[in-house]
Design a protein around this motif. Structure first.
Motif, mmCIF file in Angstrom:
data_model
loop_
_atom_site.group_PDB
_atom_site.id
_atom_site.type_symbol
_atom_site.label_atom_id
_atom_site.label_comp_id
_atom_site.label_asym_id
_atom_site.label_seq_id
_atom_site.Cartn_x
_atom_site.Cartn_y
_atom_site.Cartn_z
ATOM 1 N N THR B 153 -2.816 13.066 5.038
ATOM 2 C CA THR B 153 -3.003 12.994 3.573
ATOM 3 C C THR B 153 -1.680 12.880 2.805
ATOM 4 O OG1 THR B 153 -2.957 15.348 2.909
ATOM 5 C CG2 THR B 153 -5.048 14.499 3.776
ATOM 6 N N MET B 154 -0.545 12.843 3.527
ATOM 7 C CA MET B 154 0.748 12.835 2.844
ATOM 8 C C MET B 154 1.087 11.465 2.244
ATOM 9 S SD MET B 154 1.986 15.866 2.881
ATOM 10 C CE MET B 154 0.297 16.441 2.700
ATOM 11 N N CYS B 155 1.853 11.513 1.143
ATOM 12 C CA CYS B 155 2.316 10.316 0.451
ATOM 13 C C CYS B 155 3.849 10.337 0.439
ATOM 14 C CB CYS B 155 1.767 10.295 -0.977
ATOM 15 S SG CYS B 155 2.023 8.727 -1.826
ATOM 16 N N GLN B 156 4.446 9.477 1.231
ATOM 17 C CA GLN B 156 5.904 9.430 1.323
ATOM 18 C C GLN B 156 6.491 8.831 0.041
ATOM 19 O OE1 GLN B 156 8.213 10.325 3.845
ATOM 20 N NE2 GLN B 156 9.701 9.716 2.287
ATOM 21 N N PRO B 157 7.387 9.554 -0.648
ATOM 22 C CA PRO B 157 8.032 8.931 -1.816
ATOM 23 C C PRO B 157 8.851 7.716 -1.378
ATOM 24 C CG PRO B 157 8.357 11.322 -1.812
ATOM 25 C CD PRO B 157 7.799 10.949 -0.471
ATOM 26 N N LEU B 158 8.669 6.608 -2.081
ATOM 27 C CA LEU B 158 9.344 5.363 -1.698
ATOM 28 C C LEU B 158 10.357 4.904 -2.740
ATOM 29 C CD1 LEU B 158 6.318 3.168 -0.478
ATOM 30 C CD2 LEU B 158 7.766 4.680 0.892
ATOM 31 N N ASP B 159 10.376 5.545 -3.886
ATOM 32 C CA ASP B 159 11.111 4.958 -5.010
ATOM 33 C C ASP B 159 12.611 4.834 -4.787
ATOM 34 O OD1 ASP B 159 10.728 7.775 -5.100
ATOM 35 O OD2 ASP B 159 11.540 7.823 -7.124
ATOM 36 N N GLU B 160 13.179 5.650 -3.880
ATOM 37 C CA GLU B 160 14.629 5.543 -3.638
ATOM 38 C C GLU B 160 14.960 4.788 -2.352
ATOM 39 O OE1 GLU B 160 16.739 9.315 -4.032
ATOM 40 O OE2 GLU B 160 15.055 10.097 -5.207
ATOM 41 N N ILE B 161 13.937 4.419 -1.612
ATOM 42 C CA ILE B 161 14.173 3.857 -0.268
ATOM 43 C C ILE B 161 14.656 2.400 -0.330
ATOM 44 C CG2 ILE B 161 13.163 3.476 2.018
ATOM 45 C CD1 ILE B 161 13.153 6.394 1.323
ATOM 46 N N GLY B 162 14.152 1.666 -1.307
ATOM 47 C CA GLY B 162 14.539 0.256 -1.411
ATOM 48 C C GLY B 162 16.032 0.101 -1.643
ATOM 49 N N ALA B 163 16.573 0.925 -2.521
ATOM 50 C CA ALA B 163 18.013 0.845 -2.817
ATOM 51 C C ALA B 163 18.822 1.191 -1.570
ATOM 52 C CB ALA B 163 18.362 1.795 -3.961
ATOM 53 N N LEU B 164 18.335 2.182 -0.854
ATOM 54 C CA LEU B 164 18.957 2.598 0.404
ATOM 55 C C LEU B 164 18.988 1.434 1.404
ATOM 56 C CD1 LEU B 164 19.724 5.535 1.146
ATOM 57 C CD2 LEU B 164 17.541 5.680 2.371
ATOM 58 N N CYS B 165 17.843 0.766 1.522
ATOM 59 C CA CYS B 165 17.754 -0.359 2.471
ATOM 60 C C CYS B 165 18.674 -1.492 2.036
ATOM 61 C CB CYS B 165 16.314 -0.841 2.586
ATOM 62 S SG CYS B 165 15.285 0.291 3.537
ATOM 63 N N ALA B 166 18.673 -1.772 0.734
ATOM 64 C CA ALA B 166 19.525 -2.857 0.230
ATOM 65 C C ALA B 166 20.989 -2.550 0.536
ATOM 66 C CB ALA B 166 19.301 -3.041 -1.268
ATOM 67 N N LYS B 167 21.368 -1.289 0.333
ATOM 68 C CA LYS B 167 22.752 -0.864 0.586
ATOM 69 C C LYS B 167 23.154 -1.104 2.044
ATOM 70 C CE LYS B 167 24.979 3.650 0.794
ATOM 71 N NZ LYS B 167 24.672 5.069 0.523
ATOM 72 N N HIS B 168 22.201 -0.875 2.945
ATOM 73 C CA HIS B 168 22.508 -0.990 4.373
ATOM 74 C C HIS B 168 22.062 -2.322 4.974
ATOM 75 C CE1 HIS B 168 23.932 3.162 4.863
ATOM 76 N NE2 HIS B 168 22.986 3.507 3.993
ATOM 77 N N GLY B 169 21.594 -3.243 4.120
ATOM 78 C CA GLY B 169 21.189 -4.557 4.638
ATOM 79 C C GLY B 169 19.975 -4.506 5.548
ATOM 80 N N VAL B 170 19.034 -3.640 5.198
ATOM 81 C CA VAL B 170 17.838 -3.445 6.024
ATOM 82 C C VAL B 170 16.626 -3.977 5.251
ATOM 83 C CG1 VAL B 170 16.347 -1.664 7.041
ATOM 84 C CG2 VAL B 170 18.846 -1.385 7.078
ATOM 85 N N LEU B 171 15.741 -4.697 5.933
ATOM 86 C CA LEU B 171 14.484 -5.097 5.298
ATOM 87 C C LEU B 171 13.581 -3.873 5.185
ATOM 88 C CD1 LEU B 171 13.640 -8.444 7.142
ATOM 89 C CD2 LEU B 171 14.181 -8.211 4.704
ATOM 90 N N PHE B 172 12.877 -3.781 4.071
ATOM 91 C CA PHE B 172 12.059 -2.592 3.802
ATOM 92 C C PHE B 172 10.593 -3.002 3.721
ATOM 93 C CE2 PHE B 172 11.023 0.668 0.185
ATOM 94 C CZ PHE B 172 10.318 1.456 1.081
ATOM 95 N N TYR B 173 9.833 -2.550 4.727
ATOM 96 C CA TYR B 173 8.383 -2.813 4.776
ATOM 97 C C TYR B 173 7.620 -1.512 4.605
ATOM 98 C CZ TYR B 173 3.751 -3.002 6.774
ATOM 99 O OH TYR B 173 2.393 -2.834 6.942
ATOM 100 N N THR B 174 6.547 -1.562 3.846
ATOM 101 C CA THR B 174 5.671 -0.393 3.799
ATOM 102 C C THR B 174 4.208 -0.769 3.980
ATOM 103 O OG1 THR B 174 5.275 1.734 2.697
ATOM 104 C CG2 THR B 174 5.098 -0.219 1.322
#
Lengths: 410, 410
Positions: B153-174
């Motif tokens: 039932t958990m909801c992982q917060p995603l709002d800061e993850i995209g910036a993190l991925c962009a910083k590290h050159g990682v594609l972000f899929y959810t």
């Protein structure tokens, strides 16, 4: 999207779909999809799944326990069969007599098979000895053969191929998407190891569910590669090293989902299950032989009709599928404009073509719900009108008269 | 199957589906599926496809041109995204906080990725620094992260993850299957490169169609691997050596099918398209924020209700999805018999659980059409009755009173 820009409920125009598929669905199939949903493991749901499997055993003419639906379009069924039966490096033989043979080769290649093709001219089928010679030369693990290829309208005879494959120790898969329900098909009698189809042709439903059946021999191959996915794997569950390179199409898990264990895999597409069930149900209520005969009759009437309009028919008519005919577009007729006139003025859709036939032939279907006298006559009358508009010398009422004679048995 | 054994038309029992999904569909979605079919390239069909893409841009909160449907269940959408974005040997990082994290890892593994997982206890989500540390350690090509995992039932917060991925050159899929429509989701604002969902949760439709959206960066990856299939390939068409190992899920071709070229691929599942369109349409007519708020309110009411019945809630409630709650099954209550009583006597379905929670918690959903006061109150009243039958000391009307207070804003 602003609130003002949000469109209203879906409201499609009236269409009589007389192309190579998709075709107009049986009204009761459309209605079945409006039935309320139930839970994935509701006793009603699992009973409906089992009932649908049994109905499709009737459609395929098989006793195969492994008879089920893949949740996707007909090519999802093809990919599930091929990716589950082919190990990387396996030799696969694909006789190609149209576009969908190329598709089988393509899917097998993506499944990392060593693919061997033989080709025949579009509009022809393969004589059995040609296939046997190729089997002897290639020594494949699997023969993948389209039954009915809508791109050429041809129907490859399959009745002797199963024995051939058994003799040479080859698995025999066929893609019956375009043919099943409108042409003879005998999964057990013909020795099929795997066969797949779709609803949107002779079965008279929407695209989106792919009936599939596997022989015990095919099930053995699938089970030898079984791997229960991480997250629901239990001690003792299989975890083969040469697992299928797809989760969604891993028939090892899909069999467990449809089987008594009801192993969680995808969430069954309930409305499409209802549609698939109804497609099989109406077919069996009318009778499998009666439905094929109705397709034969409607196809023969359409063939007589287009010939009476003076149109040349493409390909080896003796091996044409019952449910589709390809006619040469008369010179001077703008192919796309004429099709558009049929669609816009009469609400009737006929098909264009692929590859070498593009711009050269139209494909006219008579399948599923639309394998009916009124659908055939309406199409011929409209076609006559449109051809006459473009100056083609068509005998007035010639197409409908010829078709009527066929329906009347004259 | 003998004629006498052929069953009648589908006739499901009345069910209020209050599990973790599938749930009861919006009536207008069921109705949309009964609309007549049209041809695959009918101007109405292509316009409907384009309209549906635009509706889903609204649902995803994105301007991504590459916003479309995959013809299959939600896991078909997951596999299409992963198999198209992952090249064999790519490092993929999957933070696992429930069953569906394991599924992402499994699908990535089958796509021949080098999969790295981090895990947290079931019932928790990941703090952002933990994900960042793993990214720095693993240096993945792609981060695959579930938003809402129904298993916990958990909801992982995603709002800061995209910036993190962009910083590290990682594609972000959810994977937003369980969460989209019932919880905040901002594809563009959160920097998603790819996201997929299904209809059978908060979107209030049947399983069988998977909305998907790709950023321009993701589209670049997909296009760099493009290969047009044999049989319809034309001179100049791409034919990449590192093509996607699936035909059905090759987003390179699927983008061309949904794009202006309308490259023939699968035959679009028209009835499911109608359903998907209606799911998005009713959401946008009600308003995206309003629908999320309705889920928040119904979820809060259900939570208050089960707590007032004395049931312990599983996991970190602060990070619970709006649309599902897991309750500990009181000792002495036979889990399966009690669920069966709810189903058989009240026509209400609640969910069982997977893995470590199996037999320990029930999962109760409030989503899509069923994120409604009457559905919440009915479920709580029935649950109270069934628990009382098994001797659980429940305050009479306690659950419904507490839920009503939430709805009344008391």
């Amino acid at each position: 999207m602003t609130a003002a820009a949000i469109p209203g409920p879906i409201d499609p125009p009236a269409r009589l779909l007389m192309g190579p598929g998709p075709i107009s669905a049986y009204p009761s199939v459309l209605q079945a999809m409006s039935a309320p949903l139930v839970g994935q493991y509701d006793p009603f749901m699992t009973a409906t799944m089992a009932e649908t499997q049994d109905l499709y055993r009737g459609v395929w003419a098989t006793r195969n326990d492994a008879t089920l639906l893949i949740d996707g379009t007909s090519r999802a069924g093809i990919e599930a069969a091929l990716v589950s039966l082919i190990r990387p490096g396996d030799r696969v033989l694909v006789p190609v007599f149209g576009r969908f043979g190329h598709l089988l080769a393509e899917i097998a290649e993506r499944a990392m098979a060593e693919v061997h093709t033989i080709e025949t001219e579009w509009g022809q089928v393969f004589p059995v000895p040609v296939i046997e010679a190729a089997i002897e030369r290639v020594r494949p693990t699997l023969l993948a053969l389209v039954q009915g290829d809508t791109s050429t309208t041809m129907c490859q005879p399959l009745d002797e191929i199963g024995a051939l494959c058994a003799k040479h120790g080859v698995l025999f898969y066929t893609d019956a998407t375009a043919s099943l329900g409108g042409n003879a098909f005998e999964a057990d009698e013909w020795g099929l190891d795997a066969a797949t189809a779709g609803l949107q042709k002779c079965l008279g439903g929407p695209s989106g569910s792919a009936p599939l059946t596997l022989s015990d021999k095919a099930v053995e191959v699938v089970r030898s590669r079984a791997k229960v996915e991480a997250g629901i794997r239990e001690p003792g569950d299989p975890d083969a090293a040469d697992f299928v390179r797809s989760n969604y199409f891993d028939l090892g898990m899909i069999l467990e989902y449809w089987g008594p264990r009801r192993l969680n895999h995808h969430t069954e597409a309930t409305s499409m299950l209802y549609a698939a069930r109804e497609c099989a149900r109406v077919l069996l209520v009318e009778g499998r032989e009666a439905v094929i005969e109705r397709h034969r009759l409607a196809g023969a009437a359409m063939l007589a009709g287009v010939q009476a309009l003076g149109l040349d028919v493409f390909g080896d008519v003796a091996h044409k599928m019952n449910n589709v005919v390809a006619v040469e577009i008369p010179s001077g007729v703008p192919a796309d404009a004429a099709r558009a006139a049929l669609l816009e003025d009469f609400g009737i859709e006929i098909g264009t073509s692929f590859g070498p036939l593009h711009g050269r032939v139209w494909r006219i279907g008579t399948m599923g719900y639309n394998a009916r006298e009124d659908a055939v006559l309406t199409t011929l009358a409209a076609l006559e009108t449109v051809l006459a508009r473009y100056g083609v010398p068509v005998p007035a009422g010639g197409g409908t008269d010829a078709a009527t004679d066929v329906f009347r048995g004259a």
